[in-house]
Design an enzyme around this catalytic site. Structure first.
Site, PDB file in Angstrom:
ATOM      1  N   LYS A  39      56.600  69.920   3.242  1.00 32.79           N
ATOM      2  CA  LYS A  39      57.905  69.448   3.926  1.00 32.79           C
ATOM      3  C   LYS A  39      58.770  69.252   3.017  1.00 32.79           C
ATOM      4  CE  LYS A  39      58.292  64.662   4.800  1.00 32.79           C
ATOM      5  NZ  LYS A  39      59.571  64.197   4.075  1.00 32.79           N
ATOM      6  N   ASN A  40      58.536  68.728   1.924  1.00 34.24           N
ATOM      7  CA  ASN A  40      59.750  68.338   0.801  1.00 34.24           C
ATOM      8  C   ASN A  40      60.168  69.614   0.026  1.00 34.24           C
ATOM      9  OD1 ASN A  40      59.939  65.768   1.949  1.00 34.24           O
ATOM     10  ND2 ASN A  40      58.853  64.952   0.258  1.00 34.24           N
ATOM     11  N   CYS A 133      66.939  52.457   4.271  1.00 35.52           N
ATOM     12  CA  CYS A 133      65.663  52.995   5.086  1.00 35.52           C
ATOM     13  C   CYS A 133      64.700  52.218   5.177  1.00 35.52           C
ATOM     14  CB  CYS A 133      65.037  54.346   4.161  1.00 35.52           C
ATOM     15  SG  CYS A 133      64.042  53.877   2.825  1.00 35.52           S
ATOM     16  N   ARG A 138      68.470  52.908  -0.346  1.00 37.10           N
ATOM     17  CA  ARG A 138      68.175  53.938  -0.982  1.00 37.10           C
ATOM     18  C   ARG A 138      69.617  54.526  -1.431  1.00 37.10           C
ATOM     19  NH1 ARG A 138      63.402  57.337   1.766  1.00 37.10           N
ATOM     20  NH2 ARG A 138      63.879  59.049   0.009  1.00 37.10           N
ATOM     21  N   ASP A 321      54.409  58.831  -2.522  1.00 40.24           N
ATOM     22  CA  ASP A 321      54.265  59.267  -1.218  1.00 40.24           C
ATOM     23  C   ASP A 321      52.603  59.126  -0.891  1.00 40.24           C
ATOM     24  OD1 ASP A 321      56.957  59.501  -0.521  1.00 40.24           O
ATOM     25  OD2 ASP A 321      56.915  61.640  -1.306  1.00 40.24           O
ATOM     26  N   ARG A 413      56.945  63.170  11.682  1.00 42.05           N
ATOM     27  CA  ARG A 413      58.087  63.866  10.512  1.00 42.05           C
ATOM     28  C   ARG A 413      57.248  64.775   9.547  1.00 42.05           C
ATOM     29  NH1 ARG A 413      62.189  59.449   8.467  1.00 42.05           N
ATOM     30  NH2 ARG A 413      62.757  61.355   7.643  1.00 42.05           N
TER      31      ARG A 413
HETATM   32  N1  EPU Z   1      67.866  56.499  -6.636  1.00 39.75           N
HETATM   33  C1  EPU Z   1      69.221  55.887  -7.017  1.00 39.75           C
HETATM   34  N2  EPU Z   1      70.346  56.723  -6.562  1.00 39.75           N
HETATM   35  C2  EPU Z   1      70.355  57.787  -6.082  1.00 39.75           C
HETATM   36  C3  EPU Z   1      69.281  58.313  -5.818  1.00 39.75           C
HETATM   37  C4  EPU Z   1      67.895  57.774  -6.041  1.00 39.75           C
HETATM   38  O1  EPU Z   1      69.225  54.891  -7.497  1.00 39.75           O
HETATM   39  O2  EPU Z   1      71.576  58.440  -5.902  1.00 39.75           O
HETATM   40  C5  EPU Z   1      66.689  55.918  -7.072  1.00 39.75           C
HETATM   41  C6  EPU Z   1      66.042  55.324  -5.663  1.00 39.75           C
HETATM   42  O3  EPU Z   1      66.671  53.908  -5.142  1.00 39.75           O
HETATM   43  C7  EPU Z   1      64.671  55.274  -6.192  1.00 39.75           C
HETATM   44  C8  EPU Z   1      64.457  56.691  -6.780  1.00 39.75           C
HETATM   45  O4  EPU Z   1      65.732  56.908  -7.364  1.00 39.75           O
HETATM   46  O5  EPU Z   1      64.297  54.248  -6.684  1.00 39.75           O
HETATM   47  C9  EPU Z   1      63.988  57.761  -6.033  1.00 39.75           C
HETATM   48  O6  EPU Z   1      64.530  57.797  -4.799  1.00 39.75           O
HETATM   49  P1  EPU Z   1      65.176  58.966  -3.996  1.00 39.75           P
HETATM   50  O7  EPU Z   1      65.857  58.057  -2.657  1.00 39.75           O
HETATM   51  O8  EPU Z   1      66.032  59.527  -4.867  1.00 39.75           O
HETATM   52  O9  EPU Z   1      64.027  59.810  -3.463  1.00 39.75           O
HETATM   53  P2  EPU Z   1      64.484  61.161  -2.881  1.00 39.75           P
HETATM   54  O10 EPU Z   1      64.662  62.161  -4.028  1.00 39.75           O
HETATM   55  O11 EPU Z   1      65.362  60.934  -1.850  1.00 39.75           O
HETATM   56  C10 EPU Z   1      61.933  62.316  -2.370  1.00 39.75           C
HETATM   57  C11 EPU Z   1      61.185  62.398  -1.201  1.00 39.75           C
HETATM   58  C12 EPU Z   1      60.551  61.256  -0.853  1.00 39.75           C
HETATM   59  C13 EPU Z   1      59.871  60.763  -1.960  1.00 39.75           C
HETATM   60  C14 EPU Z   1      60.803  60.481  -3.146  1.00 39.75           C
HETATM   61  C15 EPU Z   1      60.030  60.076  -4.396  1.00 39.75           C
HETATM   62  C16 EPU Z   1      62.140  64.473  -0.235  1.00 39.75           C
HETATM   63  C17 EPU Z   1      63.009  64.999   0.982  1.00 39.75           C
HETATM   64  N3  EPU Z   1      62.130  63.236  -0.252  1.00 39.75           N
HETATM   65  O12 EPU Z   1      62.817  61.370  -1.981  1.00 39.75           O
HETATM   66  O13 EPU Z   1      59.671  61.654   0.190  1.00 39.75           O
HETATM   67  O14 EPU Z   1      59.332  59.582  -1.759  1.00 39.75           O
HETATM   68  O15 EPU Z   1      61.438  61.793  -3.577  1.00 39.75           O
HETATM   69  O16 EPU Z   1      59.036  60.915  -4.856  1.00 39.75           O
HETATM   70  O17 EPU Z   1      61.771  65.077  -1.067  1.00 39.75           O
HETATM   71  C18 EPU Z   1      58.517  61.170   2.135  1.00 39.75           C
HETATM   72  O18 EPU Z   1      58.175  62.458   2.163  1.00 39.75           O
HETATM   73  O19 EPU Z   1      57.692  60.394   2.740  1.00 39.75           O
HETATM   74  C19 EPU Z   1      59.317  60.733   1.083  1.00 39.75           C
HETATM   75  C20 EPU Z   1      59.920  59.410   1.425  1.00 39.75           C
END
Ligand code: EPU
Length: 434
Positions: A39-40, A133, A138, A321, A413
């Protein structure tokens, strides 16, 4: 007759699908399960297709709600897509809008992946701010600072990120945290920028490596993906391509944990063992026998595992995850385990539901202490997010009696046909609609 404001008739009905999964615990599972595409990895590739006007195809695309949501985001931009036999075809030749609407972005944060490509190719993007979320805030500040570092003007207007640039220019960008989606957005913005970009402290997750390969197949010049320093030399245009998605390491990990809990011998096939090393280290520490081949992993379950002490971390560390699923395994360990969450310190919504099944868990300062119990007993529980729901289904496999996991739309999802795959291993599981 007057009606009270709080009478049942006046309570508004929420439009939420009400499927649930009924799991009869205690049936040992064994056999082989095939892992679907990640998915990711699919989601950023769908957005990346925007960068090369024309028809791109992505192979090994699973039937998931998040894939459908990303297809709707593309549709809102005027970009049609069609999935047939696990091949997703996207025609980005006629992108008519540059706006990803709130109604879609609020249901899937990964929609923000269209920010980088729209800005890079069309000079403008309007993307709704995703909001919080299920497990807390986030932020997306890293994405926005990165776009600014590449020369974009970024402002917030009416809940939307509005970013503009005539042509982005390369820069050295150090990311304060190796966020996966932020790395993807930076990559997709930088491939068409003028000059060279270096991403420092970039995410090393395999999904970012796969996105880089997809972009390279389109003609991008990228080196170092998979390491924490990625270099991108901007090009002036990219061409549509055809690409196969890597297997989903989180889905694979979930079925391995299912086997460790309720096996029998369970073999996951069409997976990438090198993407699962941190989980395998945990399973070995828990004394779960594991066998590994080129594209398969087999576990032998059934015994109560040894306790575990581990923390989640960005790749190559243990994936956040998989934290909830691993907790479901630790719940029946022969002692007390500790799971520290360093990526999202509040990602523990599953704890109170596992406790409803008889688990003994306490959470303090981002660490869960799990005192292993001999037996769980089935109960109705509620899924709160994708991975938490998976953990509840796993716990249901070993709980005495019936576990009813509500709000299964979260599972849909990110797990393609979870009840068919588990039933194929001999689990007694079925979907019910109310
Ligand atoms: N963060 C910030 N500022 C930002 C972005 C991130 O402070 O601008 C921090 C967040 O608060 C968190 C960390 O960085 O502490 C990582 O979070 P982020 O929200 O960036 O994760 P993501 O890259 O958006 C992806 C996966 C998630 C997975 C996370 C961590 C995808 C589409 N999503 O999210 O997947 O948990 O990386 O590995 O790739 C899932 O598949 O269930 C899922 C939630």
């Amino acid at each position: 007759m007057s009606t009270s404001l709080f009478s049942p008739q006046s309570i508004p009905r929420l439009e939420i699908p009400t499927d649930a999964l009924l799991v009869e615990g205690g049936a040992p599972i064994s056999g082989t399960v095939r892992i679907s595409g990640a998915k990711n990895a699919v989601l950023p590739m769908m957005a990346a297709a925007i960068l090369a006007p024309g028809v791109s195809s992505i192979h090994n695309v699973p039937a998931l709600r998040d894939v459908s949501t990303m297809a709707l985001v593309l549709q809102a931009l005027g970009i049609p897509s069609d999935r047939h036999d696990e091949i997703l075809t996207i025609d980005t030749g006629n992108c008519r809008s540059l706006r990803a609407p709130y109604e879609l972005v609020k249901t899937m944060r990964a929609s923000i992946y269209v920010l980088g490509p729209l800005l890079a190719l069309h000079g403008r993007a309007e993307v709704s701010l995703p909001g919080g979320c299920a497990w807390g805030p986030r932020p997306v500040d890293i994405h926005l600072k990165g776009m600014e570092a590449l020369g974009a003007r970024v402002e917030l207007d009416g809940g939307y990120i509005v970013a503009e640039a005539t042509r982005l220019r390369g820069a050295e960008i150090e990311l304060p945290f190796p966020s996966v989606v932020a790395a993807g957005n930076h990559l997709m913005a930088a491939v068409l920028a003028e000059g060279t970009t270096a991403l420092v402290n970039a995410a090393r997750e395999p999904e970012i490596g796969a996105l880089a390969e997809f972009l390279i197949a389109m003609g991008a010049r990228i080196s170092g993906a998979g390491s924490s320093r990625i270099e991108i030399e901007g090009v002036t245009s990219l061409a549509p391509t055809e690409f196969e998605v890597i297997p989903d390491r989180i889905e694979a990990g979930t079925y391995l944990i299912a086997g460790a809990m309720a096996g029998g011998a369970v073999r996951v096939v069409d997976c990438r063992p090198d993407h699962l090393e941190a989980l395998l280290a945990c399973l070995r520490a828990m004394e779960v026998p594991c066998g590994i081949g080129e594209d398969w992993i087999e576990v032998e379950g059934g015994e109560r595992p040894a306790p575990l002490a581990v923390k989640t971390a960005p790749f190559p560390g243990l994936a956040t995850d998989l934290q909830a699923q691993l907790m479901a395994l630790a719940v029946r360990a022969r002692g007390t385990s500790s799971l520290r969450e360093t990526v999202y310190p509040d990602r523990f919504k599953h704890v109170s539901e596992l406790v409803r099944l008889g688990a003994r868990i306490q959470v303090e300062n981002g660490t869960a202490l799990i005192e292993g119990v001999e037996e769980l007993s089935g109960a109705p529980v509620m899924a709160s997010d994708l991975r938490a729901s998976a953990a509840l289904v796993l716990a249901g496999l070993v709980a005495r009696g019936t576990t009813r996991v509500g709000r299964v739309y979260h599972i849909d999802r990110g797990y393609s046909g979870i009840e068919q795959k588990l039933a194929g291993l001999g689990a007694r599981i079925r979907r019910v609609r109310e």
